[in-house]
Design a protein around this motif. Structure first.
Motif, PDB file in Angstrom:
ATOM      1  N   LYS A  93      -7.542  15.845   1.747  1.00  0.00           N
ATOM      2  CA  LYS A  93      -6.907  17.081   2.191  1.00  0.00           C
ATOM      3  C   LYS A  93      -6.337  16.933   3.596  1.00  0.00           C
ATOM      4  N   THR A  94      -7.145  16.346   4.475  1.00  0.00           N
ATOM      5  CA  THR A  94      -6.706  16.136   5.859  1.00  0.00           C
ATOM      6  C   THR A  94      -5.483  15.220   5.901  1.00  0.00           C
ATOM      7  N   PHE A  95      -5.521  14.163   5.099  1.00  0.00           N
ATOM      8  CA  PHE A  95      -4.425  13.200   5.092  1.00  0.00           C
ATOM      9  C   PHE A  95      -3.128  13.857   4.609  1.00  0.00           C
ATOM     10  N   ASN A  96      -3.189  14.567   3.511  1.00  0.00           N
ATOM     11  CA  ASN A  96      -1.980  15.164   2.935  1.00  0.00           C
ATOM     12  C   ASN A  96      -1.383  16.247   3.827  1.00  0.00           C
ATOM     13  N   GLU A  97      -2.258  16.971   4.524  1.00  0.00           N
ATOM     14  CA  GLU A  97      -1.770  18.060   5.377  1.00  0.00           C
ATOM     15  C   GLU A  97      -1.123  17.543   6.669  1.00  0.00           C
ATOM     16  N   LYS A  98      -1.601  16.416   7.170  1.00  0.00           N
ATOM     17  CA  LYS A  98      -1.198  16.005   8.521  1.00  0.00           C
ATOM     18  C   LYS A  98      -0.474  14.664   8.597  1.00  0.00           C
ATOM     19  N   VAL A  99      -0.296  13.977   7.469  1.00  0.00           N
ATOM     20  CA  VAL A  99       0.334  12.663   7.525  1.00  0.00           C
ATOM     21  C   VAL A  99       1.781  12.747   8.012  1.00  0.00           C
ATOM     22  N   SER A 100       2.474  13.823   7.679  1.00  0.00           N
ATOM     23  CA  SER A 100       3.874  13.971   8.114  1.00  0.00           C
ATOM     24  C   SER A 100       3.952  14.147   9.631  1.00  0.00           C
TER      25      SER A 100
ATOM     26  N   LEU B 183       1.634  13.187  11.792  1.00  0.00           N
ATOM     27  CA  LEU B 183       1.216  11.917  12.387  1.00  0.00           C
ATOM     28  C   LEU B 183       2.382  10.925  12.381  1.00  0.00           C
ATOM     29  N   SER B 184       3.114  10.857  11.288  1.00  0.00           N
ATOM     30  CA  SER B 184       4.245   9.939  11.168  1.00  0.00           C
ATOM     31  C   SER B 184       5.319  10.258  12.200  1.00  0.00           C
ATOM     32  N   ASP B 185       5.567  11.550  12.415  1.00  0.00           N
ATOM     33  CA  ASP B 185       6.560  11.964  13.407  1.00  0.00           C
ATOM     34  C   ASP B 185       6.120  11.553  14.815  1.00  0.00           C
ATOM     35  N   SER B 186       4.835  11.710  15.086  1.00  0.00           N
ATOM     36  CA  SER B 186       4.299  11.338  16.398  1.00  0.00           C
ATOM     37  C   SER B 186       4.400   9.828  16.614  1.00  0.00           C
ATOM     38  N   LEU B 187       4.094   9.074  15.560  1.00  0.00           N
ATOM     39  CA  LEU B 187       4.162   7.614  15.667  1.00  0.00           C
ATOM     40  C   LEU B 187       5.595   7.122  15.877  1.00  0.00           C
TER      41      LEU B 187
ATOM     42  N   VAL C 198      10.209   8.905   8.363  1.00  0.00           N
ATOM     43  CA  VAL C 198      10.151   8.710   6.900  1.00  0.00           C
ATOM     44  C   VAL C 198       9.488   7.375   6.571  1.00  0.00           C
ATOM     45  N   GLN C 199       9.847   6.330   7.328  1.00  0.00           N
ATOM     46  CA  GLN C 199       9.292   5.007   7.063  1.00  0.00           C
ATOM     47  C   GLN C 199       7.799   4.956   7.365  1.00  0.00           C
ATOM     48  N   TRP C 200       7.389   5.606   8.478  1.00  0.00           N
ATOM     49  CA  TRP C 200       5.969   5.643   8.816  1.00  0.00           C
ATOM     50  C   TRP C 200       5.166   6.342   7.704  1.00  0.00           C
ATOM     51  N   GLU C 201       5.681   7.490   7.250  1.00  0.00           N
ATOM     52  CA  GLU C 201       4.951   8.235   6.218  1.00  0.00           C
ATOM     53  C   GLU C 201       4.876   7.431   4.919  1.00  0.00           C
ATOM     54  N   HIS C 202       5.978   6.766   4.578  1.00  0.00           N
ATOM     55  CA  HIS C 202       5.985   5.950   3.360  1.00  0.00           C
ATOM     56  C   HIS C 202       4.935   4.841   3.450  1.00  0.00           C
ATOM     57  N   ASP C 203       4.878   4.172   4.594  1.00  0.00           N
ATOM     58  CA  ASP C 203       3.952   3.047   4.768  1.00  0.00           C
ATOM     59  C   ASP C 203       2.491   3.519   4.759  1.00  0.00           C
ATOM     60  N   LEU C 204       2.224   4.650   5.408  1.00  0.00           N
ATOM     61  CA  LEU C 204       0.853   5.154   5.457  1.00  0.00           C
ATOM     62  C   LEU C 204       0.369   5.567   4.060  1.00  0.00           C
ATOM     63  N   ARG C 205       1.233   6.231   3.309  1.00  0.00           N
ATOM     64  CA  ARG C 205       0.849   6.627   1.949  1.00  0.00           C
ATOM     65  C   ARG C 205       0.649   5.399   1.057  1.00  0.00           C
ATOM     66  N   TYR C 206       1.515   4.412   1.225  1.00  0.00           N
ATOM     67  CA  TYR C 206       1.413   3.197   0.412  1.00  0.00           C
ATOM     68  C   TYR C 206       0.127   2.436   0.731  1.00  0.00           C
ATOM     69  N   GLN C 207      -0.210   2.316   2.025  1.00  0.00           N
ATOM     70  CA  GLN C 207      -1.423   1.605   2.422  1.00  0.00           C
ATOM     71  C   GLN C 207      -2.680   2.370   1.992  1.00  0.00           C
ATOM     72  N   ARG C 208      -2.602   3.697   1.914  1.00  0.00           N
ATOM     73  CA  ARG C 208      -3.750   4.476   1.442  1.00  0.00           C
ATOM     74  C   ARG C 208      -3.987   4.208  -0.044  1.00  0.00           C
ATOM     75  N   LYS C 209      -2.885   4.100  -0.812  1.00  0.00           N
ATOM     76  CA  LYS C 209      -3.035   3.778  -2.241  1.00  0.00           C
ATOM     77  C   LYS C 209      -3.664   2.399  -2.430  1.00  0.00           C
ATOM     78  N   LYS C 210      -3.391   1.509  -1.497  1.00  0.00           N
ATOM     79  CA  LYS C 210      -3.954   0.157  -1.561  1.00  0.00           C
ATOM     80  C   LYS C 210      -5.377   0.104  -1.007  1.00  0.00           C
ATOM     81  N   SER C 211      -5.890   1.265  -0.538  1.00  0.00           N
ATOM     82  CA  SER C 211      -7.235   1.365   0.055  1.00  0.00           C
ATOM     83  C   SER C 211      -7.397   0.432   1.252  1.00  0.00           C
ATOM     84  N   ASN C 212      -6.342   0.386   2.064  1.00  0.00           N
ATOM     85  CA  ASN C 212      -6.367  -0.464   3.259  1.00  0.00           C
ATOM     86  C   ASN C 212      -7.232   0.184   4.336  1.00  0.00           C
TER      87      ASN C 212
END
Length: 366
Positions: free
Chosen positions: A33-40, A42-46, A56-70
């Protein structure tokens, strides 16, 4: 690692260790819940602080790495303290390591605030290859007392060659090394290097060096070494010519020789001497003055000012029957001791008797 300081009241740093951080993110530990609400957000800040990627690229990478359980996704390297403080306030990261997945690993980076100034004298240490470590300059000569003692941290292997730092009682803080206070004056050093490069460029020289000593104390206030890079047509401190290229002392030894003769009462600085320009020893003309025909008749002081080789003749005439007295006189003014700052705390005499090579055994820590 201890710092290396210049010689002034402000304790100007020539080499200093500064903290640098590598930041990772554990994308597994953050609640969904925390990730989905604030990842955008966080990505803007990064993207604002690391603009190599868009929001957009930061958010894409963070979501992709979460799916990979990084659990150890690299965010950035070589960050300073101010950047770390700023990152800790970012969305999700502000929850800390265990709830926000924020992982920062601290390392120390060696920095020379004056960049190329006295670069070779300050030196460096490279111990990446234990079988062939490289020790250069003051950093190398005093490595053992500068480096201090390593600390210990508990690490957990998570996958592949990736490890995660775990806080705990088993961690041990490192013990800082000692600082070194040199005799280098940064202002004089700057002038010396500027003057040297000016002359090298004017004469298209291959290399050159400047060593400036404070006569009263014997302290080296500046030492500059520049060698030409033929490919780039520039000069850099790639080698310490002043120390590394050993040679006979040449005309600089006239000063020490005259000091001994004056102390022994063999001569007076006002004595007259004939300077024909060519000097014979054992029926061989081995020394010549730079001026063809010599400088005529004048005082020993004048001969010294002109660096006339008649001084060698003066010393030979006065000490040929008692060479040990000349050697003893050199020892009286300290030339039998090691130069520089002996690490052992003691200088070993290298002139033992009149038959010893005068300059064998010089030991310089850098």
């Amino acid at each position: 690692r201890g710092n290396i300081f210049a010689d002034n009241e402000q304790k100007t740093s020539l080499a200093i260790s500064v903290p640098r951080y590598t930041v990772y993110m554990d994308l597994v530990t953050v609640k969904e819940k925390t990730f989905n609400e604030k990842v955008s957000i966080l990505s803007d800040s990064l993207s604002n602080i690391f603009n190599s990627k868009s929001t957009v690229q930061w958010e894409h990478d963070l979501r992709y790495q979460r799916k990979k359980s990084n659990q150890y996704y690299l965010i950035a390297k070589d960050l300073n303290n101010n950047q770390i403080i700023r990152l800790k306030d970012f969305p999700i990261f502000q929850l800390g390591q265990y709830a926000g997945g924020f992982i920062s690993i601290k390392n120390n980076k060696r920095v020379r605030p004056f960049d190329l100034l006295a670069k070779r004298t300050i030196g460096y240490v490279n111990e990446k290859n234990p079988k062939n470590p490289i020790y250069v300059g003051l950093e190398g000569a005093f490595n053992e007392i500068l480096k201090g003692q390593d600390g210990k941290v508990l690490m957990e292997k998570i996958w592949g060659n990736n490890w995660r730092h775990i806080e705990g009682e088993l961690s041990e803080e490192p013990i800082p090394g000692y600082d070194i206070y040199t005799s280098i004056d940064v202002n004089i050093q700057d002038v010396a290097e500027s003057a040297l490069i000016h002359q090298l460029q004017n004469q298209s020289a291959i290399r050159g060096c400047v060593v400036l000593m404070e006569v009263k104390t014997g302290y080296i206030k500046a030492i500059a070494n520049l060698t030409k890079d033929k490919d780039q047509e520039t000069y850099s401190e790639s080698y310490n010519n002043a120390i590394g290229m050993s040679s006979e002392p040449g005309s600089t030894f006239k000063l020490a020789s005259l000091m001994v003769a004056l102390d022994d009462g063999k001569i007076k600085i006002s004595d007259s001497v004939e300077m024909p320009g060519t000097y014979t020893f054992y029926d061989n003309n081995v020394l010549h003055d730079s001026k063809w025909g010599g400088y005529g008749k004048n005082t020993i002081q004048y001969a010294f000012e002109k660096s006339s080789n008649v001084i060698s003749e003066i010393i030979y005439d006065n000490y040929r029957d008692e060479p040990q007295q000349f050697i003893d006189g050199l020892k009286e003014i300290g030339l039998h001791k090691k130069l520089g700052l002996p690490i052992s705390g003691e200088g070993s005499p290298y002139i033992k008797d009149a038959n010893d090579p005068l300059f064998s055994g010089i030991s310089l820590p850098w």
